[in-house]
Design a protein around this motif. Structure first.
Motif, PDB file in Angstrom:
ATOM      1  N   UNK A  13       0.821  -1.216   0.000  1.00 12.93           N
ATOM      2  CA  UNK A  13       0.000   0.000   0.000  1.00 12.93           C
ATOM      3  C   UNK A  13       0.861   1.275   0.000  1.00 12.93           C
ATOM      4  N   UNK A  14       0.475   2.224  -0.869  1.00 11.39           N
ATOM      5  CA  UNK A  14       1.237   3.473  -0.993  1.00 11.39           C
ATOM      6  C   UNK A  14       2.251   3.447  -2.120  1.00 11.39           C
ATOM      7  N   UNK A  15       2.381   2.298  -2.785  1.00 12.09           N
ATOM      8  CA  UNK A  15       3.374   2.160  -3.857  1.00 12.09           C
ATOM      9  C   UNK A  15       3.145   3.187  -4.969  1.00 12.09           C
ATOM     10  N   UNK A  16       1.916   3.316  -5.435  1.00 10.18           N
ATOM     11  CA  UNK A  16       1.627   4.225  -6.554  1.00 10.18           C
ATOM     12  C   UNK A  16       1.866   5.675  -6.154  1.00 10.18           C
ATOM     13  N   UNK A  38      -1.880   5.707 -17.038  1.00 11.40           N
ATOM     14  CA  UNK A  38      -1.800   4.390 -16.396  1.00 11.40           C
ATOM     15  C   UNK A  38      -2.175   4.502 -14.918  1.00 11.40           C
ATOM     16  N   UNK A  39      -1.715   5.565 -14.284  1.00 12.23           N
ATOM     17  CA  UNK A  39      -2.030   5.763 -12.867  1.00 12.23           C
ATOM     18  C   UNK A  39      -3.531   5.976 -12.682  1.00 12.23           C
ATOM     19  N   UNK A  40      -4.105   6.806 -13.532  1.00 11.53           N
ATOM     20  CA  UNK A  40      -5.552   7.074 -13.434  1.00 11.53           C
ATOM     21  C   UNK A  40      -6.355   5.794 -13.626  1.00 11.53           C
ATOM     22  N   UNK A  41      -5.958   4.979 -14.587  1.00 15.28           N
ATOM     23  CA  UNK A  41      -6.668   3.720 -14.843  1.00 15.28           C
ATOM     24  C   UNK A  41      -6.479   2.749 -13.687  1.00 15.28           C
ATOM     25  N   UNK A  42      -5.269   2.719 -13.117  1.00 20.58           N
ATOM     26  CA  UNK A  42      -5.014   1.825 -11.982  1.00 20.58           C
ATOM     27  C   UNK A  42      -5.900   2.200 -10.800  1.00 20.58           C
ATOM     28  N   UNK A  43      -6.061   3.483 -10.545  1.00 21.75           N
ATOM     29  CA  UNK A  43      -6.936   3.939  -9.457  1.00 21.75           C
ATOM     30  C   UNK A  43      -8.378   3.496  -9.701  1.00 21.75           C
ATOM     31  N   UNK A 103     -12.735  -2.957  -8.783  1.00 19.32           N
ATOM     32  CA  UNK A 103     -12.568  -4.398  -8.558  1.00 19.32           C
ATOM     33  C   UNK A 103     -12.285  -4.761  -7.105  1.00 19.32           C
ATOM     34  N   UNK A 104     -11.667  -3.854  -6.348  1.00 14.44           N
ATOM     35  CA  UNK A 104     -11.234  -4.209  -4.993  1.00 14.44           C
ATOM     36  C   UNK A 104     -11.756  -3.262  -3.912  1.00 14.44           C
ATOM     37  N   UNK A 105     -12.554  -2.256  -4.323  1.00 19.80           N
ATOM     38  CA  UNK A 105     -13.033  -1.238  -3.394  1.00 19.80           C
ATOM     39  C   UNK A 105     -11.867  -0.642  -2.590  1.00 19.80           C
ATOM     40  N   UNK A 106     -10.804  -0.422  -3.323  1.00 16.66           N
ATOM     41  CA  UNK A 106      -9.563   0.132  -2.722  1.00 16.66           C
ATOM     42  C   UNK A 106      -9.408   1.546  -3.276  1.00 16.66           C
ATOM     43  N   UNK A 107      -9.412   2.521  -2.379  1.00 18.63           N
ATOM     44  CA  UNK A 107      -9.310   3.913  -2.836  1.00 18.63           C
ATOM     45  C   UNK A 107      -7.961   4.506  -2.421  1.00 18.63           C
ATOM     46  N   UNK A 108      -7.311   5.151  -3.389  1.00 19.37           N
ATOM     47  CA  UNK A 108      -6.024   5.789  -3.095  1.00 19.37           C
ATOM     48  C   UNK A 108      -6.261   7.170  -2.480  1.00 19.37           C
TER      49      UNK A 108
END
Length: 202
Positions: A172-175, A186-191, A197-202
């Motif tokens: 966590x925090x890598x990006x 790529x960053x925007x798409x990864x977010x 898919x994972x309900x993971x918010x940056x």
């Protein structure tokens, strides 16, 4: 008897006195040459400079140890990661260990041997895992530049984004901490994928 002229007599007598001597100058031999005593110089002692041993550089995180694995039919890095780690997101570490032999992240040859890192702890070996993520992401970015069709480029863009998603889920925090090193799209798409898919918010 005639008197002598005294003034005449004195100069004449001087002439007679000095003129009677021999005018021959004898050769005088030069004094024998005196040899200077030889001073023996002390032998020059060659002293070798002491060799400076460079200190060993110790990494904060030790490198992985590796296992050999023979690639089977239909194998890819994801399947091999699931087999060894039970977590497919760790596949970039296997790719990183074999990148010189197989620079394309989607290509490994059946029947050949590859190296598989022994990952004991994601938290303790996070730095090595990060290195694998960077390697896999850059591998796909390079493939994007090599592909000719838009379809092939899109596929590799999607896989580059997938690497960022995997890295963020594992570390966590890598990006956020490395955001400047990645393509903004790529960053925007990864977010977006992380949230959808994972309900993971940056």
């Amino acid at each position: 008897m005639k008197k002598f002229n005294a003034l005449f007599f004195v100069p004449l007598s001087l002439v007679l006195f000095f003129g009677c001597g021999s005018t021959k100058v004898e050769d005088v031999a030069p004094p024998p040459a005196v040899e200077e005593p030889k001073v023996e110089e002390p032998p020059v002692e060659i002293v070798e400079e002491p060799k400076i041993e460079e200190p060993e550089i110790t990494k904060t995180v030790p490198e992985f140890s590796y296992m050999k694995y023979k690639v089977k039919r239909k194998d890819d890095y994801h399947k091999i990661a699931r087999k060894f780690y039970k977590v497919r997101h760790l596949w970039p570490c296997i790719y990183d260990a074999n990148v010189e032999k197989y620079p394309n992240p989607d290509l490994i040859r059946t029947g050949t041997y590859i190296r598989v890192p022994k990952i004991l702890s994601i938290s303790k070996e996070a730095e090595n895992i990060k290195a694998g993520m960077f390697q896999a992401y850059n591998g796909y970015v390079k493939q994007i530049s090599l592909k000719k069709t838009q379809k092939e480029k899109a596929k590799n863009r999607s896989r580059a984004v997938g690497v960022l998603v995997s890295a963020e889920l594992l570390i966590p925090g890598f990006i956020k901490s490395n955001e400047g090193m990645f393509d903004k799209t790529h960053v925007a798409e990864a977010k977006r994928v992380l949230w959808k898919s994972y309900r993971y918010r940056l």
